[in-house]
Design a protein around this motif. Sequence first.
Motif, PDB file in Angstrom:
ATOM      1  N   LYS A 321       0.732  -1.156   0.072  1.00 51.77           N
ATOM      2  CA  LYS A 321      -0.270  -0.091   0.177  1.00 51.77           C
ATOM      3  C   LYS A 321       0.876   1.228  -0.081  1.00 51.77           C
ATOM      4  CE  LYS A 321      -4.067  -2.169   0.553  1.00 51.77           C
ATOM      5  NZ  LYS A 321      -5.158  -2.008  -0.634  1.00 51.77           N
ATOM      6  N   VAL A 323       1.167   5.903  -0.770  1.00 50.50           N
ATOM      7  CA  VAL A 323       0.274   7.186  -0.709  1.00 50.50           C
ATOM      8  C   VAL A 323       1.172   7.990  -1.652  1.00 50.50           C
ATOM      9  CG1 VAL A 323      -0.848   6.828   1.753  1.00 50.50           C
ATOM     10  CG2 VAL A 323       1.502   8.002   1.401  1.00 50.50           C
ATOM     11  N   GLU A 327      -0.578  14.154  -0.582  1.00 45.34           N
ATOM     12  CA  GLU A 327      -1.681  13.695   0.580  1.00 45.34           C
ATOM     13  C   GLU A 327      -1.364  14.253   1.651  1.00 45.34           C
ATOM     14  OE1 GLU A 327      -3.899  11.031  -2.215  1.00 45.34           O
ATOM     15  OE2 GLU A 327      -4.311  12.233  -0.318  1.00 45.34           O
ATOM     16  N   HIS A 331      -4.872  12.517   5.819  1.00 40.00           N
ATOM     17  CA  HIS A 331      -5.447  11.357   5.022  1.00 40.00           C
ATOM     18  C   HIS A 331      -4.596  10.145   5.351  1.00 40.00           C
ATOM     19  CE1 HIS A 331      -6.667   9.316   1.393  1.00 40.00           C
ATOM     20  NE2 HIS A 331      -5.134   9.018   1.128  1.00 40.00           N
ATOM     21  N   GLU A 334      -5.661   8.301   8.262  1.00 37.45           N
ATOM     22  CA  GLU A 334      -7.019   7.480   8.114  1.00 37.45           C
ATOM     23  C   GLU A 334      -6.576   6.332   7.280  1.00 37.45           C
ATOM     24  OE1 GLU A 334     -10.148  11.555   7.901  1.00 37.45           O
ATOM     25  OE2 GLU A 334      -9.521  10.227   6.115  1.00 37.45           O
ATOM     26  N   PHE A 335      -5.728   6.464   6.505  1.00 35.09           N
ATOM     27  CA  PHE A 335      -5.222   5.310   5.434  1.00 35.09           C
ATOM     28  C   PHE A 335      -4.486   4.317   6.483  1.00 35.09           C
ATOM     29  CE2 PHE A 335      -3.952   3.702   1.374  1.00 35.09           C
ATOM     30  CZ  PHE A 335      -2.520   3.154   1.732  1.00 35.09           C
ATOM     31  N   ARG A 338      -7.187   2.504   8.472  1.00 33.32           N
ATOM     32  CA  ARG A 338      -8.214   1.756   7.530  1.00 33.32           C
ATOM     33  C   ARG A 338      -7.441   0.259   7.236  1.00 33.32           C
ATOM     34  NH1 ARG A 338      -8.014   4.223   2.599  1.00 33.32           N
ATOM     35  NH2 ARG A 338      -9.256   6.119   3.552  1.00 33.32           N
ATOM     36  N   TYR A 339      -6.138   0.367   6.937  1.00 32.12           N
ATOM     37  CA  TYR A 339      -5.583  -0.871   6.535  1.00 32.12           C
ATOM     38  C   TYR A 339      -4.800  -1.532   7.598  1.00 32.12           C
ATOM     39  CZ  TYR A 339      -6.547   0.388   1.893  1.00 32.12           C
ATOM     40  OH  TYR A 339      -7.264   0.704   0.542  1.00 32.12           O
TER      41      TYR A 339
END
Length: 885
Positions: A321, A323, A327, A331, A334-335, A338-339
């Motif tokens: 993953k 970014v 960004e 963000h 949160e990323f 989320r993962y």
Amino acid sequence: MEVITTHINADFDCLGGMIAAKKLYPKAEMVFAGSQERSLREFFLHSASYAYAFKRVKDIDLDRVTRLILVDVREPGRIGPFEDVARRSGVEIHIYDHHQDSDEDHLSGVVEVIEPVGSTVTVFSHLFMERGIHPNADEATLMMLGLYEDTGSLMFSSTTVKDFQAAAFLLEHGANLTEVADFLTYEMTPEQVRLLHDLLANRMVLNIHGYDVSVAHASVDQFVGDLAVLTHKLRDMENLRALITVVRMGDRIFMVGRSSLPEVHVGEILSEFGGGGHAFAASATVRDLTLVQVLDRLASVLKRQVNPRLEVRHLMSHPVKTVAPDESIEHVREFLTRYNINAVPVVEGDCVLGLLTRQVVERAAHHGLGDVAAREYMESDFATVEPEDPIDILQDLIVRRNQRFVPVMSEGQLIGAITRTDLLRYMVDRAPRSEGGREPAEETAQTEYKPREVIRLLRNRLPERIQDLLEQIGRCGDELGVKVFVVGGFVRDLLLDLPNLDLDIVVEGDGIAFAEHYARQHQCRVRAHQKFGTAVIVLPDEFKVDVASTRVEFYLEPAALPTVENASIKLDLYRRDFTINTLAISLNGERFGEIHDFFGGLRDLRQKAIRVLHNLSFVEDPTRVFRAVRFEQRLEFHIGKQTEHLIRSAVRMGFLERLGGPRLLSELQHILEEEHPYPAIERLSQLDLLKFLHPSLDLPVDCEDLFDRATRSLNWFDLLYTEESCQRWLVYLLCLVTRLDDDAMQGLCDRLSIPGRYRSLLADERHRAHGVLKGMRRRWRQARRKPRNSDLYVWFEGFSIETLLYLMARIETEDVRRWVSLYVTRLRDEKSWIDGEDLKKMGIPPGPQYKEILRRVLLARLDGKATTREEEIAFVTRRYRSLIT
């Protein structure tokens, strides 16, 4: 009948787990399957809180057991008399455990709650949270005992986030940490001390498939309890990653294994000796074999059980993953959530620009930087690996460089990643060795100092009295049972062979109590600061030693002063500014001279690099920007790429504007007190930092020449040996602000909160000096001849020595510069022969006119018009005849 039990040699985690299981099975009987560890036995001797609820095996009719609840164990061979019960048909088994699966025989249950966390208490705590079960204060305390014991007070490498959550849950329900600390405090018996000494003396290192496994053995005739505790102590003392202790006690061989290497699974290793446990901790008891036979067999078992070296490709995660650099921090936050990941690469196209960790993102968000782009605080100074590289190459990256996330690259493409979690068990505390793969890059290698080398440096580079002082401090630490270190700039300069006798001592304990104990022994004075846990020891010869308790600092907002809490030596060093200042040398007894480098300070000394410890360092304390420049120029180092990026980011974000004037002035003063300050000033200008002193401040083209002339003027004054003090930094500051007008100068004084005693010099006196300078230049251009001595006296009268030396630096012409030197060396100290009493005797009435008359006499004397007492009297008689009565 329902029975709750655990493994033989039960510890606090077993106790806490059984107490928790009782909440789930209130009708069950709690029964220990065998003996308990000494700490648990002593607990029952001093606390009757739950003694009434436990029953002995002989009080239980085993044939009537229909449900067996196993806590912290799954191996049938480790539950003593309950093994037959567990294997009996019709008995329902429920298992609650935190040990990972192994290949050895283990029981299966109709209910199994097994999670890879730090303790079994954690498993129960999360069940309680899910089901809304609330332990009372006593139950929470007993559970916390188990949690703290099995996780090393939440500091063992096997500790997980869930363990911290469990501790918070128990604390909310009244867990008493004072009682926990009292029962977990452990003092060794004389027999245990002797056994530990024997284990230290008989430790050997076996290199199995590239991994070092330490085996320590001993032989005693009587039983000595708590071999597991001694194994822990030996592991911590020698900083070992894999250790197995083998001790003959009477007619039995006791074995304990501890490992933080996944390749060395001590549970599987000791299962071959009839024992068990899990990957990180295990034990066994052997009968019918001699100590020699066990050691011989252990060597062959290790060769079979220790896994061969792996390559990066075997552990890497993919796909990765990522970014984008633009960004926002929010963000990215949160990323990561989320993962459920803790680090992410910042990628643009095929290029990995940097790395962002959850720690940095969370701290940035805490400081209100959620809208800032990821590129501002990403780690841009990082290393990558290739899929065929051996795992060993990652050891240095993670341990030495604290790189939590390592990208795996192949032909310029990001194909995978290794995280700190993936490699936690592979971390080692020495330079890596590579088999069949490329060697670690030079920039990741570590220069190591053995204690004897450090001792040699201390002897060769320090005065004998400082050597003796350090040894005395170490002995004082031994007497009090606390670890003592000398840290920071002293260690840095010792290794660089630079003079530095500023001793900064830190104590893992009460620093003030340590200082007072030392002072009583050596007839010293102590100045203590209770608020910060610091003290200054003043020796009989007035030499001073700073002493502090190890502590950690938290910044509640950018540029604020820190909040201080007690901590370990590692956390204490982590709060410091740069890696090169995080080095520590042990002063205690046998560990005297052992150097501690948690953050790559030795590497950066060798590479001559100034690097911060984390990416929010300049946000939390912007004064570090000025210190970075100061150390860079003083040591002739270079600021690391990532650190310079962070400095420029702090400048763009305006964090230095939040600094209070006194802190900013202090850092500027330290820079200007350097022997040659101009290179640091020029570097400040390059980094656009001068504007934070005043928006109009910049470096004129001839500033370097001005500083050079100031240095020559200061050195000239030093050679006069007048014993008059001179604030060198004020002279350089006057040079730095020489082009500022009076209003800007007043603004700078306000910005830096210049104290009154200096403000008049920098404002009023400077203004008058510039007027005198203009007049001297005009006089030289027009006449090109030396003024009268009386003119020089009138021009320079009342100026401080700092202003006079600044004027010497501002004057480009040597002849004019001599005017100032003449005033400094001779004219300013001239006095007239006569005084007020003489004027009175001459018949001049006392009054304000005395001051003017004596001044005129002095000026005449300076010009050679009245060089004796008689000539001065005659001068007054002529000039002031009308006043004489």
